[in-house]
Write an enzyme that holds these catalytic residues in place. Structure first.
Site: not given
Length: 206
Positions: A105-107, A102
């Protein structure tokens, strides 16, 4: 920043206005019929103006966090935060590999990342959500990971431990998942779920 059109700003002045911004400011560059550059917050300027490009100032938008990042550099970033990832994943009963996917993909593990809608930090917490979760500084990795894992655990509970629905709710909001009776038909959300799950599996999860 909100500039009333048609206001033309020299680039040094524009930079001075935006350097202290807490988020990424979206600014559009146009040229008029005489070739003079105009910077404004509006994408459409009407006849007599030619759109050139969109720029961001202040903190970089989240999607730029991965730009040009090598696998080795990403691994170094991740390694710095994996202690907190494992700690808070364990507290929330989560697989640390899923949390890692996560955050990637987020940052891309850029703790300073800010999205175009204002989501902040490693797990891209919206300010209101961060406040609700007791996160005082969303750019602090420990607080951000604590808040993000807490929120994601709530989404899992809300959607009966369905990982894909919980990911969709994390991205688009639980209301959108409930309204659509599943993953919402938003390209961004569907791509998000697919990317996180694919990376999770590549890390040995799932």
């Amino acid at each position: 920043m909100h500039l009333a059109p048609p206001i033309r700003l020299a680039l040094p002045l524009l930079l001075a206005l935006t350097q202290g911004s807490a988020g990424a400011d979206e600014v559009f560059l146009h040229r008029d019929a005489h070739g003079v550059p105009w910077f404004t917050d509006q994408r459409e300027m009407g006849e007599g103006f030619t759109f050139i490009e969109r720029r961001y100032y202040g903190r970089p938008p989240a999607r730029s966090a991965c730009r040009g990042l090598t696998p080795d550099a990403l691994e170094r970033r991740a390694t710095q935060q994996m202690g907190w990832v494992r700690h808070y994943a364990r507290l929330q009963g989560l697989d640390h590999r899923l949390v890692r996917a996560m955050i990637t993909v987020e940052s891309c593990f850029d703790r300073h990342a800010v999205s175009r809608v204002g989501a902040q930090g490693l797990m891209q917490l919206m300010p209101d959500t961060a406040q609700e979760l007791g996160v005082e500084d969303a750019f602090d990795p420990r607080q951000n990971i604590r808040g993000g894992t807490t929120y994601f655990a709530r989404m899992l509970q809300r959607f009966n431990q369905d990982t894909r629905l919980a990911l969709a709710a994390y991205n688009a909001g639980p209301g959108a998942v409930e309204r659509h009776g599943g993953i919402p038909p938003y390209p961004e959300t569907r791509q998000y779920v697919t990317r996180v799950m694919s990376l999770y599996q590549s890390l040995g999860g799932g």
